[in-house]
Motif scaffolding. Structure first.
Motif, short mmCIF file in Angstrom:
data_model
loop_
_atom_site.label_atom_id
_atom_site.label_comp_id
_atom_site.label_asym_id
_atom_site.label_seq_id
_atom_site.Cartn_x
_atom_site.Cartn_y
_atom_site.Cartn_z
N ILE B 118 27.62 6.13 36.40
CA ILE B 118 27.98 5.37 37.58
C ILE B 118 26.74 4.76 38.22
CG2 ILE B 118 28.90 5.59 39.93
CD1 ILE B 118 30.90 7.64 38.69
N ALA B 119 25.69 5.55 38.29
CA ALA B 119 24.44 5.05 38.87
C ALA B 119 23.93 3.86 38.07
CB ALA B 119 23.39 6.17 38.86
N PHE B 120 24.01 4.02 36.75
CA PHE B 120 23.53 2.93 35.92
C PHE B 120 24.38 1.69 36.11
CE2 PHE B 120 23.07 0.38 32.11
CZ PHE B 120 21.70 0.33 31.99
N ALA B 121 25.71 1.91 36.15
CA ALA B 121 26.62 0.78 36.30
C ALA B 121 26.33 0.05 37.62
CB ALA B 121 28.07 1.27 36.25
N LYS B 122 26.07 0.84 38.67
CA LYS B 122 25.79 0.21 39.97
C LYS B 122 24.54 -0.66 39.90
CE LYS B 122 27.98 3.26 43.32
NZ LYS B 122 27.79 4.58 43.94
N TRP B 126 24.50 -4.63 40.34
CA TRP B 126 23.68 -5.20 41.43
C TRP B 126 22.88 -6.36 40.89
CZ3 TRP B 126 18.30 -5.19 41.32
CH2 TRP B 126 17.69 -5.78 42.45
N SER B 127 22.20 -6.14 39.77
CA SER B 127 21.38 -7.18 39.18
C SER B 127 22.23 -8.36 38.72
CB SER B 127 20.59 -6.61 38.00
OG SER B 127 19.93 -7.63 37.31
N ALA B 128 23.37 -8.01 38.09
CA ALA B 128 24.23 -9.08 37.57
C ALA B 128 24.74 -9.96 38.72
CB ALA B 128 25.39 -8.47 36.80
N ALA B 130 23.36 -10.28 41.73
CA ALA B 130 22.29 -10.92 42.47
C ALA B 130 21.68 -12.09 41.70
CB ALA B 130 21.21 -9.89 42.80
N PHE B 131 21.51 -11.95 40.39
CA PHE B 131 20.78 -12.98 39.64
C PHE B 131 21.59 -13.62 38.52
CE2 PHE B 131 17.81 -9.53 40.83
CZ PHE B 131 17.12 -10.19 41.84
N GLY B 132 22.73 -13.00 38.23
CA GLY B 132 23.45 -13.49 37.05
C GLY B 132 22.72 -13.09 35.80
N ARG B 133 21.79 -12.24 35.89
CA ARG B 133 20.97 -11.77 34.78
C ARG B 133 20.71 -10.29 34.98
NH1 ARG B 133 17.59 -15.80 32.24
NH2 ARG B 133 18.95 -17.60 32.02
N THR B 134 20.37 -9.59 33.92
CA THR B 134 19.90 -8.22 34.12
C THR B 134 18.39 -8.23 33.93
OG1 THR B 134 20.34 -7.74 31.81
CG2 THR B 134 21.99 -7.01 33.40
N LEU B 138 14.01 -4.30 37.29
CA LEU B 138 14.72 -3.99 38.53
C LEU B 138 15.90 -3.05 38.28
CD1 LEU B 138 14.59 -7.48 40.26
CD2 LEU B 138 13.06 -5.51 40.52
N VAL B 139 16.61 -3.30 37.18
CA VAL B 139 17.74 -2.43 36.87
C VAL B 139 17.23 -1.01 36.70
CG1 VAL B 139 19.47 -1.85 35.13
CG2 VAL B 139 19.18 -4.22 35.85
N THR B 140 16.15 -0.87 35.90
CA THR B 140 15.61 0.47 35.63
C THR B 140 15.12 1.11 36.93
OG1 THR B 140 14.89 -0.44 33.54
CG2 THR B 140 14.03 1.72 34.12
N ALA B 141 14.39 0.33 37.71
CA ALA B 141 13.83 0.90 38.94
C ALA B 141 14.93 1.35 39.89
CB ALA B 141 12.94 -0.15 39.63
N LYS B 142 15.94 0.51 40.03
CA LYS B 142 17.03 0.85 40.96
C LYS B 142 17.78 2.09 40.45
CE LYS B 142 20.94 -1.29 43.38
NZ LYS B 142 20.75 -0.49 44.56
#
Ligand SMILES: Cc1cc2nc3c(=O)[nH]c(=O)nc-3n(C[C@H](O)[C@H](O)[C@H](O)COP(=O)(O)OP(=O)(O)OC[C@H]3O[C@@H](n4cnc5c(N)ncnc54)[C@H](O)[C@@H]3O)c2cc1C
Ligand code: SF4
Ligand code: SF4
Ligand code: SF4
Ligand code: SF4
Lengths: 771, 200
Positions: B118-122, B126-128, B130-134, B138-142
């Motif tokens: 779930i954490a990973f999905a969030k 979030w990245s998707a 916010a930017f339409g990209r992963t 940022l994904v890893t850090a978040k």
């Protein structure tokens, strides 16, 4: 049969030595012809570039036709090849094997090779001089009619097949209707493409066809009281409503089917503890009744049902074998239930799902329909909670299927190799009669042998041989060896599932269907056709006075020299096919049409008074003595190999064909079966100065390969007594041995021989040499 | 709407297999599974699953509804379709897992150790959004941050070497995150999807 003058043994055989196939390069053919001339005073000898060539055969034929020779020795290839080429109007022909056993397996030009070749010629001349061309056994009044016992799908199919082949049939069924178990089934596993759905059994149609067939005499409510005679001429006493009648038939097909395993013995699977725990047979009846499937106990509809596979099958405490059909049957029943009620859950708890033939497709169909398959062994059935617990092999845990509406035990098949409705005849003997002869370690009572022999090994436990279906004899044979058709392992009536299907150990009587091994209806129908073909061969064979499988067409048959017979009864007890009866005085009476020509009786006779015209104790004795035995200082030992003609000799030939080499000290004599080996040959050989003796034949035991069922087992039993003979001659007991080989052992036989030769070479020479 | 479980709360239920066959997308095809294990063996993330598809399917047949409904196997599936491509019985494994995941959520079961997922999905979403990209960084850090500062530090240090390696080879972007041009359009698409989904 046109009878000619009484045949006589050849007085002036001709000897023809072949130089083809490398023989000419390996040995001196002229020298061999000279052996014949000088040692045996043979008038007609010749060397030929190739005996089998048109010119070669023509030259021999010319001599025979001119009356120059009355017997023929062809010193060339093995007798197993070119037999048709060397056939001259019934004149005795013997082959000296110079090719496979000399030229192809020994180094060319060596002294030992020459000596071996000369001995081959000596043995062959001796043999031909003692060969009487056999005449067929007296042809009796034979009947073309077949008796088929049992009116299930197997029996009915057998009857139809026999009629198609031109033989009338008497079809005996003990109940009041044809059809057998198939009548009771609610549907049939698919047997026609696309093999996906439950089909109509088709049994009603078959019953109609059988009834309408004027060549099939259907006898319902009828039993066999007794059966006497031999192939071609069985007299069968039938009983119908207390009335007895006698029919004459040429051969019998037994299609008595099966009885379901007695579920009352399955208390551990809950049988009897709840009306809702039923067998597959009982479920068939409920499905056949039609309508919604309801519980017996309270009439509630069945929504959750579990099938417990292998209930009593593949279980050493019950039936050790796979009953073959119950997996398919449970699939069939579960599919019927699932299709009738899409909300029902049908669980099949299995260890291995066995779906022979086209049943695999049927299995897939059941999966698609949502039948739920659980892999694991049922460990407990709790009738109170209606729960089946099993150890799921794919999950590795125990899984409870609780709150079931019905539990079905997929019970297996027990062969009707006996009739449960008939009292056991001679209860104390019945078991031995049924199974005794398949176990090489079982006591052979009359012959006075001890199980395992005096110094023999301890008999191993063979529990699967101990299982005999309860009941009395089905044909009540009036045979010396008892009223039963002997059973093979697990109580099924057969002699060898793979090599000799349908054949029982009573010639002229063939089994088909689940009485011989578990099978479904489609297999049973096919089986019926196979058994009928065998039965027809038996009738034809008896008409011509020739042997059946495996010595197809053999005219010779054993003859008893009654003046010497001591009435010891060994022959009558040991014949693997129950061919010998006794008259009131205990004299052996041979029924040639029952006989398979193995010579086991001959090997049994302690006074060597059972003979075949072309094979007898005296002949082989003379062959053993014909060989030259070099003296003890020559360092050339001699080893006698008595090799079974069915597997061992062919394996040796094959080794020769593969150019494998083996000891040149070996002298091989083919024998019909190790059962025909008399101990006299062994003592003759020892007295003549042979250093070692090996009996080479088929495997004995419950997984035997002996073509005469128990010949090699009996030989083993007899050989266990050789120790005493050796001791009395002050010889080492390793000198006489037995080797089990199969037809596929061509790479192994040379090794077996060489190892034995090495062992013998390590011993002192036989001190009897030159005596 | 999904039919409710026939006998919720039971550890073993004789009706569960049928319920899956009848209610889960592709469940009827699951009946053909022959338990060869090719799916679990092919799965790139199989080692992270508690059971893997093969075993999960057998558990369904065995009626183990509680264990199945709390399994993390459906949540771990990344929809790579390797199993579907390889299954000798043409079982649509991926669809079944996805729908099982939906059923787990819908019927109030939470995959028992799915927090990480779930954490990973969030973070991913979030990245998707916010930017339409992963953006990997940022994904890893978040994602790491969602476990608290200590865990963030520990995991970051563990993976620092890999990250530097990526950067050296030009495989990881440094600087501002890339972004799609029409962020507004993207947001509209995602909102629409959410609306459709909530219609059930
Ligand atoms: C529950 C169950 C379901 C099955 N379903 C199927 C199926 O769907 N499809 C399939 O292919 N197979 C099925 N089978 C197997 C099938 O029943 C057998 O293969 C078939 O019945 C064999 O036929 P048979 O004629 O050899 O033997 P049987 O059907 O046993 O018939 C033997 C006949 O011989 C008679 N008989 C027996 N002893 C004597 C005697 N001493 N004298 C005179 N008559 C005698 C009997 O009365 C009987 O009529 C099923 C088996 C079971 C147990
Ligand atoms: S057919 Fe199936 S149920 Fe019957 S004994 Fe064999 S494995 Fe067991
Ligand atoms: S022992 Fe063999 S040869 Fe002798 S009667 Fe029996 S079948 Fe014939
Ligand atoms: S690959 Fe297919 S058949 Fe094999 S276990 Fe997985 S789902 Fe079942
Ligand atoms: S689709 Fe899912 S379950 Fe199948 S292999 Fe890929 S990750 Fe594994």
């Amino acid at each position: 049969m046109t009878e000619t003058a009484t045949p006589t043994k050849p007085k002036k055989p001709g000897v023809y030595v072949c130089k083809g196939c490398g023989i000419g390069e390996a040995v001196d053919a002229d020298a061999l012809a000279n052996v014949a001339k000088s040692e045996f005073r043979i008038q007609t000898t010749a060397t030929q570039d190739a005996c089998c060539s048109d010119e070669g055969v023509a030259a021999i034929k010319a001599d025979v036709d001119a009356g120059t020779v009355d017997g023929v020795v062809v010193a060339a290839c093995s007798h197993r090849v070119m037999a048709d080429r060397f056939r001259f109007n019934g004149t005795p022909v013997v082959r000296a094997n110079l090719r496979e056993h000399v030229a192809w397996s020994q180094p060319p030009g060596e002294e030992d090779t020459e000596m071996l070749a000369a001995d081959q010629v000596r043995m062959a001349i001796t043999q031909v001089q003692l060969t009487l061309p056999p005449l067929p056994s007296q042809v009796q009044e034979y009947s073309r009619t077949l008796l088929v016992l049992g009116g299930g799908i197997t029996g009915m199919t057998a009857a139809r097949e026999a009629v198609k082949a031109g033989h009338p049939v008497i079809l005996v069924e003990k109940t009041d209707q044809l059809g057998g178990w198939a009548n009771k089934w609610a549907g049939r596993m698919p047997y026609r493409p696309p093999y996906r759905d439950v089909q109509d059994s088709g049994i009603a149609k078959l019953v109609e066809a059988v009834k309408a067939d004027k060549d099939i005499d259907v006898k319902l409510d009828t039993r066999v009281v007794k059966t006497a005679g031999q192939p071609g001429a069985f007299t069968v006493t039938l009983s119908h409503g207390g009335q007895e009648s006698v029919v004459n038939v040429g051969a019998v097909v037994v299609a008595t089917g099966f009885r379901p395993y007695d579920a009352t013995k399955l208390g551990h699977l809950g049988y009897g503890a709840s009306p809702d725990i039923v067998t597959g047979v009982e479920l068939e009846a409920m499905l056949k009744a039609g309508g919604e499937l309801k519980r017996k106990s309270d009439g509630k509809p069945v929504k959750h049902i579990a099938f417990v596979q292998c209930a009593g099958s593949r279980d050493p405490d019950h039936l050790p074998y796979c009953s073959s059909v119950c997996c398919g049957v449970s699939i069939k029943q579960a599919l019927q239930i699932t299709k009738a009620d899409a909300k029902a859950s049908a669980y099949i708890v299995y260890e291995e799902l066995r779906t022979p033939g086209t049943a695999e497709e049927f299995y897939r169909q059941a999966q698609e329909a949502g039948v739920i398959f659980m892999k694991g062994k049922a460990t407990k059935v709790d009738a109170g909670a209606m729960q089946v617990s099993y150890t799921d092999e794919l999950l590795g845990t125990e899984v409870p299927l609780a709150g079931l509406d019905m539990i079905v035990l997929a019970t297996g098949m027990v062969p009707n190799s006996t009739d449960p409705d008939v009292p056991v005849v001679e209860p104390e003997k019945s078991e031995a009669q049924l199974k005794g002869d398949i176990n090489p370690f079982s006591a052979i009572p009359v012959a006075g042998y001890k199980p395992g022999g005096a110094e023999g090994p301890t008999p191993p436990a063979m529990p699967h041989l101990d299982r005999i279906p309860e009941g009395g004899p089905i044909l009540n044979l009036q045979y010396r060896q008892g009223p039963h058709i002997p059973v093979l392992a697990d109580g099924f009536s057969d002699s060898h599932y793979i090599c000799f299907p349908y054949e029982t150990r009573r010639t002229g009587i063939y089994t088909a269907g689940p009485v011989r091994r578990p099978m479904d209806m489609a297999e049973s129908a096919e089986d019926a056709a196979g058994a009928v073909m065998k039965a027809i061969q038996a009738i034809q064979g008896s008409k011509m006075g020739v042997s059946l499988h495996p010595r197809v067409g053999d005219l010779s048959f054993p003859k008893v020299g009654h003046e010497k017979c001591t009435k010891c009864r060994r022959c009558t007890v040991e014949c693997p096919f129950g061919a010998i009866d006794e008259d009131e005085t205990g004299r052996p009476i041979i029924n040639p049409a029952r006989c398979r020509r193995c010579g086991t009786c001959m090997g049994a006779c302690p006074v060597q008074t059972i003979t075949f015209d072309n094979y007898n104790p005296q002949m082989v004795n003379a062959m053993i003595e014909a060989n030259e035995i070099p003296d003890e200082f020559s360092e050339k030992p001699r080893i006698l190999v008595l090799a079974c003609e069915n597997d061992a000799y062919p394996a040796l030939d094959m080794a020769g064909i593969n150019r494998e080499k083996w000891s040149p000290y070996v002298r091989t004599i083919p024998v019909r079966c190790l059962g025909s080996v008399t101990l006299q040959w062994v003592s003759t050989a020892l007295q003549k100065g042979y250093d070692g003796i090996m009996l080479m034949g088929c495997k004995s035991g419950d997984d035997y390969q002996c073509h005469f069922v128990k010949g090699s087992a009996i030989a083993k039993e007899r050989m266990s007594k050789v120790g005493e003979t050796l001791k009395s001659l002050a010889l080492e007991k390793e000198r006489v041995t037995m080797a089990e080989v199969s037809i596929a052992d061509s790479h192994r036989v040379p090794k077996v021989l060489n190892e034995f030769a090495e062992l013998i070479g390590g011993l002192d020479p036989n001190p009897m040499k030159g005596f | 709407m999904t039919a409710p479980l026939p006998n919720p709360g039971k550890k073993y239920d004789l009706d569960f297999a049928r319920w899956v066959y009848d209610n889960v997308n592709g469940g009827d095809k699951m009946a053909l599974c022959m338990q060869c294990g090719v799916c679990s063996g092919s799965c790139p993330i199989g080692t992270n699953m508690d059971h893997g598809p093969r075993k999960l399917f057998m558990m369904i047949r065995a009626g183990m509804q509680e264990a199945v409904m709390t399994s993390n196997t459906p949540a771990n599936c990344t929809s790579c379709y390797r199993c579907v491509v390889r299954c000798p019985r043409s079982v649509p494994v991926t669809y079944i897992l996805q729908d099982l995941l939906a059923k787990q959520a819908e019927l109030g079961y939470r995959a028992k150790d799915s927090n990480e997922n779930i954490a990973f999905a969030k973070s991913f979403w979030w990245s998707a959004r916010a930017f339409g990209r992963t953006d990997e960084r940022l994904v890893t850090a978040k994602y790491y941050w969602s476990f608290g500062p200590a865990e963030f530090w520990k995991r970051s240090m563990e993976n620092l070497k890999i990250a530097l390696g990526f950067i050296k080879k030009g495989r990881m972007h440094i600087g501002m995150p890339h972004s799609v041009k029409d962020k507004k359009g993207l947001k509209a698409i995602l909102d629409k999807a959410r609306e459709i989904e909530s219609r059930g």
